[in-house]
Design a protein around this motif. Sequence first.
Motif, mmCIF file in Angstrom:
data_model
loop_
_atom_site.group_PDB
_atom_site.id
_atom_site.type_symbol
_atom_site.label_atom_id
_atom_site.label_comp_id
_atom_site.label_asym_id
_atom_site.label_seq_id
_atom_site.Cartn_x
_atom_site.Cartn_y
_atom_site.Cartn_z
ATOM 1 N N THR A 29 3.438 -5.862 5.446
ATOM 2 C CA THR A 29 2.688 -5.414 4.273
ATOM 3 C C THR A 29 3.641 -5.192 3.109
ATOM 4 O OG1 THR A 29 1.048 -4.264 5.635
ATOM 5 C CG2 THR A 29 1.187 -3.626 3.318
ATOM 6 N N GLN A 82 3.100 -3.582 -0.719
ATOM 7 C CA GLN A 82 2.247 -2.991 -1.747
ATOM 8 C C GLN A 82 3.138 -2.548 -2.905
ATOM 9 O OE1 GLN A 82 0.224 0.167 0.356
ATOM 10 N NE2 GLN A 82 -1.494 -1.150 0.918
ATOM 11 N N SER A 134 -6.858 1.341 8.330
ATOM 12 C CA SER A 134 -5.506 0.990 7.899
ATOM 13 C C SER A 134 -5.316 1.217 6.405
ATOM 14 C CB SER A 134 -5.224 -0.478 8.234
ATOM 15 O OG SER A 134 -4.029 -0.923 7.633
ATOM 16 N N ASP A 135 -4.077 1.536 6.026
ATOM 17 C CA ASP A 135 -3.759 1.713 4.609
ATOM 18 C C ASP A 135 -3.903 0.422 3.820
ATOM 19 O OD1 ASP A 135 -1.172 0.342 5.238
ATOM 20 O OD2 ASP A 135 -0.738 2.252 6.201
ATOM 21 N N THR A 136 -3.975 -0.719 4.491
ATOM 22 C CA THR A 136 -4.197 -1.992 3.804
ATOM 23 C C THR A 136 -5.674 -2.299 3.623
ATOM 24 O OG1 THR A 136 -4.198 -3.284 5.868
ATOM 25 C CG2 THR A 136 -2.070 -2.910 4.799
ATOM 26 N N SER A 137 -6.559 -1.492 4.239
ATOM 27 C CA SER A 137 -7.994 -1.795 4.235
ATOM 28 C C SER A 137 -8.829 -0.673 3.649
ATOM 29 C CB SER A 137 -8.462 -2.086 5.673
ATOM 30 O OG SER A 137 -7.724 -3.140 6.240
ATOM 31 N N HIS A 179 -8.296 -8.956 3.063
ATOM 32 C CA HIS A 179 -7.408 -8.023 2.383
ATOM 33 C C HIS A 179 -5.994 -8.588 2.248
ATOM 34 C CE1 HIS A 179 -10.208 -4.565 2.553
ATOM 35 N NE2 HIS A 179 -10.612 -5.101 3.694
ATOM 36 N N GLN A 227 -1.275 -6.134 -3.455
ATOM 37 C CA GLN A 227 -1.057 -6.059 -2.011
ATOM 38 C C GLN A 227 -0.978 -7.452 -1.399
ATOM 39 O OE1 GLN A 227 -3.252 -3.255 0.731
ATOM 40 N NE2 GLN A 227 -4.281 -5.141 1.365
ATOM 41 N N VAL A 274 -0.579 -8.942 2.570
ATOM 42 C CA VAL A 274 -0.513 -8.654 4.008
ATOM 43 C C VAL A 274 -0.359 -9.991 4.733
ATOM 44 C CG1 VAL A 274 -1.687 -7.645 5.990
ATOM 45 C CG2 VAL A 274 -1.987 -6.634 3.712
#
Length: 429
Positions: free
Chosen positions: A76, A78, A167-170, A381, A426, A428
């Motif tokens: 990831t 960000q 998740s912090d990505t979602s 994402h 972001q 991923v």
Amino acid sequence: MLKISLLSTVGTVALYASAGLAQSAADRADAYRAELMADAAGRTSLLAGGGGAGFEKGKFTIHDDSGANTLWIGGTVQFRYSADFRDDSGVGDEEDFTHGFSSRRTRLRFGGSIWDKSLTYLIQLDTSRSTGEVGLVDAFGQYKWDNGVALKWGQYKLPFLREESVSDTSQLAVDYSVMHTVFTQSRSQGIELSYDAGNVRFAGDFSDGIRTANTDFNNNAEADFALTGRVDWMFAGDNWKRFDDYTSWRGSDYAGMIGAAVHYQDGGDTGGIDSTGAADGTNDRTLFMATVDTQIEGNGWNLASAVVYRSDENDESSDQDAFSDWGLLVQGGVFVADQVETFLRYDVIFMDGDRTAAPDGEDSFHTLTAGANCYVSPDSHAVKVSGQVMYFFNPTTDIEILSPSTTTPLLADSEDGQVSAVVQVQVVF
């Protein structure tokens, strides 16, 4: 004549010996070359025998012909720009505006299965925003039986706060809520037994307690014991993966779930060491938390809510019997175009009125967040550009249980009306 004959004989023998040595060296080189080719052939037989390597299911993966031994690599990135406006920074009016760039998360993940497809593992590493040093985030293994029972062990998120489980990505917004920063369980080390019965799933954990990542067994920050339990009911839909994020893409069917969780931990009765290495007992703290949450999704829209309660009796910091704090979150999103989603979130913290940080001030902290996501990679994402504006109704100095954080971002402010804006890109993989 005899001398000449002897020299001739010695020369002949030396000539043949040299030829033999040269031939022997050549033979050894050929043999070594053959061994290398055989070894290379053996190693590449992974692919020839039906194994493979490539980008599969959103991850770079290699696997053997059985599919039981796999390794995938992901990560990831960000990167964000943050701007914060406040009335009182504490250092002068000219410093009330703070802005700049930061790498919010730069992480690497390694996972897969070994020996059996049911035996999986995951390791996740993160870099510090301030130093760039690499640290351990997750490291666990799991075995899942065909009957839906699974056993997990290692360092991972306890199954308590719903927002933390996504998740912090979602996330729907750029990052977690202010309420999350107060009540999150974060990572712990322990074991978990879970059961998936189709539309109902259960999980129970025995651990070191909340927020005890990367601690040794004799660390005094750990609880003597901690128990966590969670149950989720999917009342609409047929796939739990729908709830791995908060977003619901256009064209999606209706789905919904309700969850509840409890956590209890106690300390003060076993030995340990403090941060200086001196002998010390575990923290004399009794903590109970409970939460109820719900999430529903439809054709391009989503809604979610959560309420959390905490009773905290910490004799290390107070003689109070127990402080009771509450948190509430409500959020929703809707697609206004195929790849553009708008969202709105409101969360509030209610602090126990007996806390002493500001007995004459506010005992609640309210936050309103609005923004939009642009999914550059459709229905994914993987590549996302997000922007949001947050308005903080109350000063941070009145709330004892709240700490300023650049994650939100929420900076220290003795006045109400702080505003922060964030734009984040972001990726991923």
